[in-house]
Design a protein around this motif. Structure first.
Motif, PDB file in Angstrom:
ATOM      1  N   LEU A 128       0.851  -1.187   0.000  1.00 32.70           N
ATOM      2  CA  LEU A 128       0.000   0.000   0.000  1.00 32.70           C
ATOM      3  C   LEU A 128       0.885   1.235   0.000  1.00 32.70           C
ATOM      4  O   LEU A 128       1.782   1.362   0.840  1.00 32.70           O
ATOM      5  N   PRO A 129       0.673   2.162  -0.927  1.00 28.93           N
ATOM      6  CA  PRO A 129       1.536   3.351  -0.981  1.00 28.93           C
ATOM      7  C   PRO A 129       1.315   4.269   0.216  1.00 28.93           C
ATOM      8  O   PRO A 129       0.194   4.455   0.685  1.00 28.93           O
ATOM      9  N   SER A 130       2.378   4.825   0.724  1.00 29.17           N
ATOM     10  CA  SER A 130       2.289   5.723   1.883  1.00 29.17           C
ATOM     11  C   SER A 130       1.633   7.047   1.542  1.00 29.17           C
ATOM     12  O   SER A 130       1.270   7.809   2.443  1.00 29.17           O
ATOM     13  N   CYS A 131       1.460   7.326   0.240  1.00 27.45           N
ATOM     14  CA  CYS A 131       0.872   8.606  -0.166  1.00 27.45           C
ATOM     15  C   CYS A 131      -0.571   8.765   0.286  1.00 27.45           C
ATOM     16  O   CYS A 131      -1.092   9.883   0.371  1.00 27.45           O
ATOM     17  N   PHE A 132      -1.247   7.651   0.613  1.00 26.27           N
ATOM     18  CA  PHE A 132      -2.641   7.741   1.037  1.00 26.27           C
ATOM     19  C   PHE A 132      -2.794   8.597   2.288  1.00 26.27           C
ATOM     20  O   PHE A 132      -3.817   9.260   2.478  1.00 26.27           O
ATOM     21  N   SER A 133      -1.802   8.566   3.148  1.00 24.29           N
ATOM     22  CA  SER A 133      -1.920   9.275   4.422  1.00 24.29           C
ATOM     23  C   SER A 133      -1.951  10.791   4.264  1.00 24.29           C
ATOM     24  O   SER A 133      -2.325  11.498   5.199  1.00 24.29           O
ATOM     25  N   SER A 134      -1.574  11.295   3.097  1.00 23.97           N
ATOM     26  CA  SER A 134      -1.571  12.744   2.865  1.00 23.97           C
ATOM     27  C   SER A 134      -2.845  13.230   2.184  1.00 23.97           C
ATOM     28  O   SER A 134      -2.984  14.434   1.928  1.00 23.97           O
ATOM     29  N   LEU A 135      -3.781  12.317   1.908  1.00 22.69           N
ATOM     30  CA  LEU A 135      -5.005  12.676   1.186  1.00 22.69           C
ATOM     31  C   LEU A 135      -6.195  12.782   2.135  1.00 22.69           C
ATOM     32  O   LEU A 135      -6.231  12.098   3.165  1.00 22.69           O
ATOM     33  N   PRO A 136      -7.189  13.595   1.777  1.00 24.14           N
ATOM     34  CA  PRO A 136      -8.398  13.712   2.616  1.00 24.14           C
ATOM     35  C   PRO A 136      -9.396  12.599   2.326  1.00 24.14           C
ATOM     36  O   PRO A 136     -10.589  12.845   2.115  1.00 24.14           O
ATOM     37  N   LEU A 137      -8.939  11.369   2.329  1.00 19.58           N
ATOM     38  CA  LEU A 137      -9.777  10.229   1.950  1.00 19.58           C
ATOM     39  C   LEU A 137     -10.906  10.014   2.947  1.00 19.58           C
ATOM     40  O   LEU A 137     -10.709  10.092   4.165  1.00 19.58           O
ATOM     41  N   VAL A 138     -12.066   9.706   2.399  1.00 18.51           N
ATOM     42  CA  VAL A 138     -13.244   9.413   3.215  1.00 18.51           C
ATOM     43  C   VAL A 138     -13.705   7.975   3.000  1.00 18.51           C
ATOM     44  O   VAL A 138     -14.054   7.283   3.950  1.00 18.51           O
ATOM     45  N   HIS A 139     -13.690   7.516   1.746  1.00 17.24           N
ATOM     46  CA  HIS A 139     -14.098   6.154   1.415  1.00 17.24           C
ATOM     47  C   HIS A 139     -13.013   5.515   0.549  1.00 17.24           C
ATOM     48  O   HIS A 139     -12.671   6.031  -0.513  1.00 17.24           O
ATOM     49  N   VAL A 140     -12.489   4.374   1.000  1.00 16.45           N
ATOM     50  CA  VAL A 140     -11.429   3.661   0.279  1.00 16.45           C
ATOM     51  C   VAL A 140     -11.857   2.213   0.067  1.00 16.45           C
ATOM     52  O   VAL A 140     -12.204   1.514   1.025  1.00 16.45           O
ATOM     53  N   TYR A 141     -11.837   1.771  -1.192  1.00 17.17           N
ATOM     54  CA  TYR A 141     -12.206   0.402  -1.548  1.00 17.17           C
ATOM     55  C   TYR A 141     -11.049  -0.218  -2.327  1.00 17.17           C
ATOM     56  O   TYR A 141     -10.811   0.127  -3.486  1.00 17.17           O
ATOM     57  N   LEU A 142     -10.335  -1.139  -1.691  1.00 14.96           N
ATOM     58  CA  LEU A 142      -9.203  -1.806  -2.341  1.00 14.96           C
ATOM     59  C   LEU A 142      -9.330  -3.325  -2.236  1.00 14.96           C
ATOM     60  O   LEU A 142      -8.338  -4.050  -2.369  1.00 14.96           O
ATOM     61  N   SER A 143     -10.505  -3.811  -2.034  1.00 20.22           N
ATOM     62  CA  SER A 143     -10.709  -5.241  -1.817  1.00 20.22           C
ATOM     63  C   SER A 143     -10.505  -6.048  -3.091  1.00 20.22           C
ATOM     64  O   SER A 143     -10.536  -5.523  -4.212  1.00 20.22           O
TER      65      SER A 143
END
Length: 457
Positions: A105-120
């Motif tokens: 999983l890329p560490s870049c996700f932690s810098s985004l204002p993510l609300v819903h993430v679907y990686l299944s």
């Protein structure tokens, strides 16, 4: 009519003011090609349910920097997730599920204002340690059906808005972190088919009526944007948005959990699904489970549970799936009244000491009586009580004996006539003691000792 061929980039290149592009459920195939120039106005891009393949271009984040919604699910993409997605500084919804993505999983996700993430349903590997540790706005995190390892990090407790946490079907291990108890807006948590150990947390909380009020105040923020696949009623369903908003449950099945089921779980009266099957749980089925008034699926099978099935479970009128099969339960099965009249013997099989319909084994008179009697005191309680009775007896006997000697000495010192009476008393006492200890050959009870003393005083 469905579109065929590659992604029509001419739609982007000739429409610089285009804000939304939805090419869902077509027959698009081949690799995903970026436009010639970056498109800074596009905020939503959905190319899901197609036949696109190959890698996602590494520069995708630089070409669509204004995206708030990106869905590329149900395609045939492979390779790693590009770190340039971190350039999409406004991205709130990311759906890359049902592909063949691999790597960490890329560490870049932690810098985004993510609300819903679907990686299944990918082939993602590695741990959760660095991927989302600053994503405090997350409401939905679906990483199920991957190859993730490691444990759940303690920062999970900082996700105060988390509602759907799906980590099932991975290789995660360790104890379930107590920080999960801070998440009071949970709707569904799925940790099934992993290697979690330790005990079930008694402090887990699920959304209450306050959550529904919050949902009315911020309807767009808390709206689930994509369906979620949730295993309930022994079958995996893809739940649409309309149902997800009222769906609640917990699936901890197929792990290495031990210990007794906390009775506090019975206070989660909002949940619809509870699956604790295929673990190493011991002890009784909590009586508090009769409080799960909205539960539709309750699976406790394949554990080492003991004791009787609480008769109060017949009050669960919404129950459609029920199983306590393959445990060490005993006593009578619940009365065959709705909803329990719909459950066949497969719900109870593998418990040799269970009796009553729908099982073929009939209950004996003793088992019928045991089901109607309150629980007896444990062996430990009986032994402890016996020890205390013996201890009290000897202490009382010694104290009484000392007091008797003191009183006797005082009497004999004061009056010589009483001394003669005293010798007579000694003689009679010896005769009586001989009767108790020699002739009858038994230890006198405290009542007998008391009566003997009262006889001569």
């Amino acid at each position: 009519m469905k579109m065929r061929g590659g992604v029509p980039n001419w739609l982007l290149e000739n429409n610089t003011n285009l804000y939304e592009l939805f090419l869902v459920n077509n027959s698009l195939s081949g690799p995903f090609q970026l436009p010639i120039h970056p498109h800074v106005s596009l905020s939503q891009l959905d190319i899901s349910d197609n036949h696109l393949d190959s890698h996602i271009p590494t520069e995708i984040g630089a070409y669509f920097p204004s995206l708030t919604f990106l869905s590329m699910s149900n395609n045939q993409f492979n390779g790693s997730i590009p770190s340039s997605i971190g350039n999409m500084s406004s991205l709130q919804v990311l759906d890359l599920s049902e592909n063949n993505f691999s790597g960490k999983l890329p560490s870049c996700f932690s810098s985004l204002p993510l609300v819903h993430v679907y990686l299944s349903q990918n082939k993602l590997q590695g741990s959760l340690e660095d991927a989302f540790h600053n994503s405090f706005e997350l409401i939905t995190l679906d990483l199920s059906h991957n190859r993730l390892t490691g444990s759940i990090s303690e920062w999970i407790g900082e996700f105060s808005h988390m509602s759907y946490l799906l980590l099932g079907y991975n290789n995660l291990e360790g104890r379930i972190p107590i920080q999960l108890c801070k998440l009071d807006k949970l709707s569904f948590i799925d940790l099934s088919h992993n290697k979690f150990s330790g005990q079930i947390l008694p402090c887990l909380r699920f959304r209450s009526s306050i959550w529904y009020s919050y949902l009315r105040i911020y309807p767009h923020r808390y709206l689930i944007r994509e369906p979620l696949e949730i295993t309930t009623k022994s079958v995996s369903y893809s739940y649409p948005i309309s149902i997800l908003n009222i769906m609640s449950g917990m699936d901890l099945s197929c792990n290495n959990l031990t210990g007794e089921i906390p009775p506090e779980i019975g206070n989660l009266n909002h949940i619809h699904v509870l699956n604790l099957s295929n673990n190493f749980l011991t002890g009784p089925v909590p009586q508090t489970f009769s409080n799960l008034s909205e539960v539709e699926s309750l699976d406790l099978s394949n554990n080492s549970l003991t004791g009787a099935i609480p008769p109060g479970l017949v009050q669960l009128h919404s129950l459609e799936v029920f199983s306590v099969a393959h445990n060490n339960l005993s006593g009578r099965t619940p009365d065959m009244i709705p909803q329990f009249s719909t459950f066949n013997k497969s719900s109870y099989e593998g418990n040799p000491l269970l009796c009553g319909p729908p099982l073929s084994r009939h209950c004996t008179t003793q088992e019928e009586e045991a089901s109607s009697l309150p629980k007896r005191a444990s062996t430990d309680d009986i032994e402890e009580s016996g020890f205390m009775d013996t201890y009290v007896f000897y202490v009382s006997f010694v104290v009484t004996y000392i007091m008797m000697l003191l009183v006797t000495a005082a009497i004999l010192y004061i009056n010589p006539n009483w001394r003669r009476a005293w010798f007579y008393f000694i003689k009679q006492s010896i005769n009586n003691c001989y009767y108790f200890f020699v002739d009858n050959r038994h230890m006198p009870s405290w009542l007998e000792v008391r009566n003997l003393l009262c006889r001569y005083f």
